[in-house]
Design a protein around this motif. Structure first.
Motif, PDB file in Angstrom:
ATOM      1  N   ASP A   1      -6.163  -6.671  -3.592  1.00 27.44           N
ATOM      2  CA  ASP A   1      -7.201  -6.250  -2.646  1.00 27.44           C
ATOM      3  C   ASP A   1      -8.022  -5.152  -3.311  1.00 27.44           C
ATOM      4  O   ASP A   1      -7.673  -3.977  -3.241  1.00 27.44           O
ATOM      5  CB  ASP A   1      -6.527  -5.754  -1.361  1.00 27.44           C
TER       6      ASP A   1
ATOM      7  N   THR B   1     -14.938  -7.367   8.986  1.00 27.37           N
ATOM      8  CA  THR B   1     -13.789  -6.514   8.681  1.00 27.37           C
ATOM      9  C   THR B   1     -13.148  -5.974   9.968  1.00 27.37           C
ATOM     10  O   THR B   1     -13.753  -5.998  11.039  1.00 27.37           O
ATOM     11  CB  THR B   1     -14.183  -5.356   7.744  1.00 27.37           C
ATOM     12  N   SER B   2     -11.931  -5.455   9.816  1.00 23.97           N
ATOM     13  CA  SER B   2     -11.125  -5.097  10.991  1.00 23.97           C
ATOM     14  C   SER B   2     -11.420  -3.692  11.515  1.00 23.97           C
ATOM     15  O   SER B   2     -11.011  -3.356  12.624  1.00 23.97           O
ATOM     16  CB  SER B   2      -9.638  -5.183  10.627  1.00 23.97           C
TER      17      SER B   2
ATOM     18  N   ASN C   1      -2.059 -10.653   7.198  1.00 24.54           N
ATOM     19  CA  ASN C   1      -1.490  -9.509   6.471  1.00 24.54           C
ATOM     20  C   ASN C   1      -1.044  -8.380   7.387  1.00 24.54           C
ATOM     21  O   ASN C   1      -1.726  -8.012   8.339  1.00 24.54           O
ATOM     22  CB  ASN C   1      -2.544  -8.940   5.508  1.00 24.54           C
TER      23      ASN C   1
ATOM     24  N   PRO D   1      -6.350  -9.539   8.019  1.00 27.58           N
ATOM     25  CA  PRO D   1      -5.640  -8.266   8.106  1.00 27.58           C
ATOM     26  C   PRO D   1      -5.805  -7.683   9.500  1.00 27.58           C
ATOM     27  O   PRO D   1      -6.637  -8.151  10.289  1.00 27.58           O
ATOM     28  CB  PRO D   1      -6.377  -7.397   7.084  1.00 27.58           C
TER      29      PRO D   1
ATOM     30  N   LYS E   1       0.003  -8.487  -1.174  1.00 29.40           N
ATOM     31  CA  LYS E   1      -1.380  -7.997  -1.296  1.00 29.40           C
ATOM     32  C   LYS E   1      -1.376  -6.499  -1.617  1.00 29.40           C
ATOM     33  O   LYS E   1      -1.421  -5.658  -0.716  1.00 29.40           O
ATOM     34  CB  LYS E   1      -2.167  -8.261  -0.008  1.00 29.40           C
TER      35      LYS E   1
ATOM     36  N   LYS F   1     -11.729  -5.402  -3.389  1.00 27.67           N
ATOM     37  CA  LYS F   1     -13.061  -5.381  -2.751  1.00 27.67           C
ATOM     38  C   LYS F   1     -14.159  -5.113  -3.778  1.00 27.67           C
ATOM     39  O   LYS F   1     -15.026  -4.252  -3.576  1.00 27.67           O
ATOM     40  CB  LYS F   1     -13.090  -4.371  -1.608  1.00 27.67           C
TER      41      LYS F   1
ATOM     42  N   GLN G   1      -2.847  -1.797  12.937  1.00 29.62           N
ATOM     43  CA  GLN G   1      -4.177  -1.750  13.570  1.00 29.62           C
ATOM     44  C   GLN G   1      -4.212  -2.458  14.933  1.00 29.62           C
ATOM     45  O   GLN G   1      -5.262  -2.509  15.586  1.00 29.62           O
ATOM     46  CB  GLN G   1      -5.231  -2.359  12.639  1.00 29.62           C
TER      47      GLN G   1
ATOM     48  N   ASP H   1       0.865  -1.193   0.000  1.00 26.85           N
ATOM     49  CA  ASP H   1       0.000   0.000   0.000  1.00 26.85           C
ATOM     50  C   ASP H   1       0.902   1.243   0.000  1.00 26.85           C
ATOM     51  O   ASP H   1       1.091   1.900   1.039  1.00 26.85           O
ATOM     52  CB  ASP H   1      -0.899  -0.007   1.241  1.00 26.85           C
TER      53      ASP H   1
ATOM     54  N   ASN I   1      -3.128  -3.181  -2.465  1.00 27.75           N
ATOM     55  CA  ASN I   1      -4.488  -2.658  -2.368  1.00 27.75           C
ATOM     56  C   ASN I   1      -4.710  -1.724  -3.558  1.00 27.75           C
ATOM     57  O   ASN I   1      -3.970  -0.754  -3.751  1.00 27.75           O
ATOM     58  CB  ASN I   1      -4.663  -1.914  -1.041  1.00 27.75           C
TER      59      ASN I   1
ATOM     60  N   VAL J   1     -12.325 -12.925   4.499  1.00 24.77           N
ATOM     61  CA  VAL J   1     -11.529 -11.881   5.145  1.00 24.77           C
ATOM     62  C   VAL J   1     -12.109 -11.657   6.536  1.00 24.77           C
ATOM     63  O   VAL J   1     -13.298 -11.330   6.673  1.00 24.77           O
ATOM     64  CB  VAL J   1     -11.580 -10.562   4.342  1.00 24.77           C
TER      65      VAL J   1
ATOM     66  N   SER K   1       0.529  -4.452   6.336  1.00 23.20           N
ATOM     67  CA  SER K   1       0.950  -3.551   5.252  1.00 23.20           C
ATOM     68  C   SER K   1       1.889  -2.491   5.820  1.00 23.20           C
ATOM     69  O   SER K   1       3.109  -2.627   5.750  1.00 23.20           O
ATOM     70  CB  SER K   1      -0.279  -2.905   4.591  1.00 23.20           C
ATOM     71  N   ARG K   2       1.346  -1.440   6.455  1.00 21.16           N
ATOM     72  CA  ARG K   2       2.191  -0.341   6.942  1.00 21.16           C
ATOM     73  C   ARG K   2       3.246  -0.816   7.927  1.00 21.16           C
ATOM     74  O   ARG K   2       4.364  -0.293   7.940  1.00 21.16           O
ATOM     75  CB  ARG K   2       1.306   0.737   7.597  1.00 21.16           C
TER      76      ARG K   2
END
Ligand SMILES: O=C(O)c1cc(=O)[nH]c(=O)n1[C@@H]1O[C@H](COP(=O)(O)O)[C@@H](O)[C@H]1O
Length: 277
Positions: A91, A147-148, A235, A210, A59, A93, A215, A23, A61, A186, A237-238
């Motif tokens: 990713d 979802t997260s 997953n 994720p 992955k 969606k 998060q 990302d 996005n 997911v 990402s950051r």
């Protein structure tokens, strides 16, 4: 080859269930890639060089690539990941009415360039909106389950007249849609109770989990419930790609320190998750 067989092979080869999220937020790219023709591609190339030994999957996005240069960067990235023998989960969606969904699904079959091996989809429009993806038996189709994000509860936790939660209904449907054995779910790592609940409902469906890393989700629950017969993805990402973001590493002309930190972060996550496998 079916996506989940391919993924199982990769998990075994890398001894890892880490999905590295690509990302590339333009505001956070290090100086070392900014002069490149396609900074996002240059960034991803160096992230892949630094992390591929620890990656079960990449992955990207789609939100970070939705402009002409972005799509070129994405194509280069997919080809490069494949060159390292790592599958790519786009990713995106997706989820829309029939003719639009058919058009969206072409992204899995780009004749001009390399195509992703799997995709995330949004179930809100129901089965026909996902049919063009589900029909692709060789591609993975990850349906958003729970979802997260904090607002995930607004709709997904609603209780239906049957007593089921809405996300449980989605999970039940995803199971019905799995005629080709290509469906994943997911489920965010920020919801360990729901992870456990969903795993009980569908013992055989691999999850993309994720929400660990930036998060703050639960890595142990992600592994304990996310894997089906050892197959699944956790997953970050950051937490990986911007691990080297301290001011010095970011301004370093070579970028070496910045990308080394990403490699170390991916390795650490792999080792942490492997404790629970
Ligand atoms: O479908 C996803 O991957 C997804 C679902 C979800 O519930 N939560 C979630 O964070 N994601 C994605 O996973 C990535 C998480 O990024 P980090 O928070 O930086 O690790 C982003 O690309 C999100 O869009």
């Amino acid at each position: 080859m079916h996506f989940f067989d391919r993924l199982a092979d990769r998990i075994a080869a890398a001894d890892s269930v880490v999905s590295v999220g690509l990302d590339p937020d333009p505001d956070r790219l290090p100086d070392s890639v900014l002069d490149a023709d396609l900074p996002r591609w240059q960034f991803n190339r160096r992230i892949i060089d630094a992390t591929h030994d620890h990656a079960a999957c990449y992955k990207p996005n789609a939100a970070f690539y939705e402009d002409p240069d972005g799509w070129r960067a994405l194509q280069e990235t997919i080809a490069y990941a494949h060159g390292k023998d790592v599958p790519v989960l786009l990713d995106a969606k997706r989820g829309d009415i029939g003719n639009t969904a058919r058009q969206y699904a072409q992204i899995l079959d780009d004749e001009e360039g390399p195509a992703a091996d799997a995709i995330t989809v949004n179930p809100f429009l129901g089965r026909d909106s996902l049919e063009p993806f589900l029909q692709r038996a060789d591609k993975g189709v990850f349906v958003l389950g729970r979802t997260s994000n904090p607002g995930g509860e607004d709709l997904q936790d609603l209780e239906l007249a049957s007593g089921e939660k809405l996300y449980e209904r989605v999970v039940h449907l995803a199971d019905l849609w799995n005629g080709n054995g290509n469906v994943g779910l997911v489920v965010g790592a920020t919801n360990p109770d729901e992870l456990e609940d969903i795993r009980e409902l569908v013992p055989d469906i691999p999850f993309l989990v994720p929400g660990v890393g930036a998060q703050g989700g639960d890595a142990e629950a992600a592994v304990e419930h996310g894997l089906a017969d050892g197959v699944g993805l956790v997953n970050s990402s950051r937490g990986i790609i911007f691990a080297g973001e301290d001011a010095d590493a970011r301004r370093d002309d070579s970028g070496d320190a910045f990308f080394k930190a990403a490699g170390q972060s991916a390795k650490q996550l792999k080792q942490r998750l492997n404790q629970f496998r």
